[in-house]
Design a protein around this motif. Structure first.
Motif, PDB file in Angstrom:
ATOM      1  N   LEU A 297       0.810  -1.218   0.000  1.00  0.00           N
ATOM      2  CA  LEU A 297       0.000   0.000   0.000  1.00  0.00           C
ATOM      3  C   LEU A 297       0.846   1.271   0.000  1.00  0.00           C
ATOM      4  CD1 LEU A 297      -2.767  -1.076   2.538  1.00  0.00           C
ATOM      5  CD2 LEU A 297      -2.988  -0.873   0.052  1.00  0.00           C
ATOM      6  N   GLY A 298       2.174   1.133  -0.018  1.00  0.00           N
ATOM      7  CA  GLY A 298       3.048   2.283  -0.019  1.00  0.00           C
ATOM      8  C   GLY A 298       3.050   3.036   1.294  1.00  0.00           C
ATOM      9  N   MET A 299       2.776   2.341   2.388  1.00  0.00           N
ATOM     10  CA  MET A 299       2.740   2.939   3.723  1.00  0.00           C
ATOM     11  C   MET A 299       4.047   2.674   4.461  1.00  0.00           C
ATOM     12  SD  MET A 299      -1.151   1.895   4.800  1.00  0.00           S
ATOM     13  CE  MET A 299      -2.570   2.634   3.984  1.00  0.00           C
ATOM     14  N   ASP A 300       4.199   3.279   5.621  1.00  0.00           N
ATOM     15  CA  ASP A 300       5.360   3.013   6.475  1.00  0.00           C
ATOM     16  C   ASP A 300       5.444   1.514   6.740  1.00  0.00           C
ATOM     17  OD1 ASP A 300       7.273   2.780   8.462  1.00  0.00           O
ATOM     18  OD2 ASP A 300       6.240   4.060   9.907  1.00  0.00           O
ATOM     19  N   GLU A 301       6.561   0.913   6.417  1.00  0.00           N
ATOM     20  CA  GLU A 301       6.708  -0.546   6.543  1.00  0.00           C
ATOM     21  C   GLU A 301       6.461  -1.037   7.962  1.00  0.00           C
ATOM     22  OE1 GLU A 301      10.061  -3.991   5.502  1.00  0.00           O
ATOM     23  OE2 GLU A 301      10.375  -1.898   4.910  1.00  0.00           O
ATOM     24  N   ALA A 302       6.741  -0.193   8.948  1.00  0.00           N
ATOM     25  CA  ALA A 302       6.616  -0.599  10.348  1.00  0.00           C
ATOM     26  C   ALA A 302       5.268  -0.231  10.956  1.00  0.00           C
ATOM     27  CB  ALA A 302       7.737   0.031  11.166  1.00  0.00           C
ATOM     28  N   ALA A 303       4.350   0.331  10.191  1.00  0.00           N
ATOM     29  CA  ALA A 303       3.054   0.749  10.742  1.00  0.00           C
ATOM     30  C   ALA A 303       2.310  -0.434  11.344  1.00  0.00           C
ATOM     31  CB  ALA A 303       2.213   1.414   9.670  1.00  0.00           C
ATOM     32  N   GLY A 304       1.853  -0.276  12.569  1.00  0.00           N
ATOM     33  CA  GLY A 304       1.111  -1.341  13.249  1.00  0.00           C
ATOM     34  C   GLY A 304       1.985  -2.440  13.813  1.00  0.00           C
ATOM     35  N   LEU A 305       3.303  -2.288  13.686  1.00  0.00           N
ATOM     36  CA  LEU A 305       4.221  -3.331  14.128  1.00  0.00           C
ATOM     37  C   LEU A 305       5.124  -2.842  15.259  1.00  0.00           C
ATOM     38  CD1 LEU A 305       5.164  -4.701  10.600  1.00  0.00           C
ATOM     39  CD2 LEU A 305       3.607  -5.731  12.265  1.00  0.00           C
TER      40      LEU A 305
END
Length: 305
Positions: A297-305
């Protein structure tokens, strides 16, 4: 940007963990099916059609059926089953495997999420085979222990009921479903011996690869190759073996998407044991799925992690 995501099979262990990682995010909207219609193909196809990305947390046969349901839809898919892990038409969802593999995930419409044991074995072996430090036809054994959450609802119920015992070894028929995946994504041409085990604890995993070193090769060579390959990565870390002694706890990375790799040398310098420690529900399953989702989705790779 807000993306819509449908988790098909969200009531299972992997699906619940993915949902928990996504619920609090303002950039994700979860698509859901009325529980009374969750087995209705029409309702599920409607859910797929309304999602930017669908994450399949289903048994293999059901995952294949779900992919067929999506035929003709623009929905991108992440599949957490074994069904497509060696299918060349699907991107393999281990971004750290190579820069090319990461780029393929970013643009893919179909991504196969790695298996938990496979994640540890591939992380250790793929860079070393690529560097020529392990021969592709080497006679290897891979051993591992995992918490019981990786075994699905039946195994979880058995352990929670106290009927499973403290520990058991399985896969002694030499047919474990993760082995083809390990070979396909490490470059190994000779089938390794892989015998895993399950302990009486919920989650956490260690994968072990013992090696006899050829003349002229050192543990430092392996450590350097791994460190170079994963340099700068957020989730795969190469750590000093001495910092883990005297005991390595398989639960120590639980609740994270981090995997730690270490090289443990024997006193005579002629042998090592490679270790990969990870949460089998984190980098070994649900965390990896969210990481792949973020990349797609082209989002921050670490989002939600």
């Amino acid at each position: 940007m807000t993306a819509s995501v449908f988790i098909d099979g969200e009531a299972g262990t992997t699906g619940l963990q993915i949902r928990d990682r996504l619920l609090a995010r303002g950039d994700i909207r979860l698509v859901q099916v009325d529980p009374a219609r969750r087995k209705d193909p029409e309702a599920r196809r409607e859910a797929f059609a309304s999602a930017d990305v669908a994450i399949l947390c289903l048994p293999d046969a059901a995952a294949v059926e779900a992919v067929a349901l999506c035929e003709g839809l623009p929905t991108r898919i992440i599949d957490a089953s074994t069904a497509y892990r060696v299918n060349p038409d699907w991107a393999y969802g281990f971004p750290e495997l190579s820069a090319a593999n990461r780029a393929r995930i970013v643009s893919a419409t179909r991504v196969s999420n790695p298996g938990c044991f496979s994640t540890g074995a591939i992380a250790l072996l793929a860079p070393l085979v690529a560097a020529g430090l392990i021969d592709a036809d080497a006679a290897l054994s891979i051993n591992a222990v995992s918490g019981y959450s990786g075994g699905g609802k039946a195994m979880i119920a058995e352990f929670e009921a106290g009927t499973a015992g403290a520990y058991f070894v399985y896969g002694l028929e030499h047919k474990h479903k993760h082995v083809p995946e390990m070979m396909a994504h490490t470059g190994l041409t000779r089938r390794p011996i892989f015998i895993p085990s399950v302990g009486n604890y919920a989650q956490g995993m260690i994968v072990q690869v013992p090696l006899h070193l050829p003349s002229g090769q050192t543990a430092g060579d392996l450590q350097t190759a791994l460190a170079d390959h994963y340099a700068g990565g957020q989730f795969v870390k190469v750590v000093d073996a001495a910092s883990l002694l005297p005991r390595v706890n398989p639960e120590r990375l639980n609740g994270t998407n981090v995997m730690e790799l270490s090289v443990h040398a024997g006193p005579d310098g002629d042998r090592v044991v490679l270790l990969a420690t990870l949460d089998n529900l984190g980098k070994g399953a649900s965390g990896a799925a969210v990481q792949n989702l973020n990349l797609m989705l082209g989002m921050d790779e670490a989002a939600g992690l």
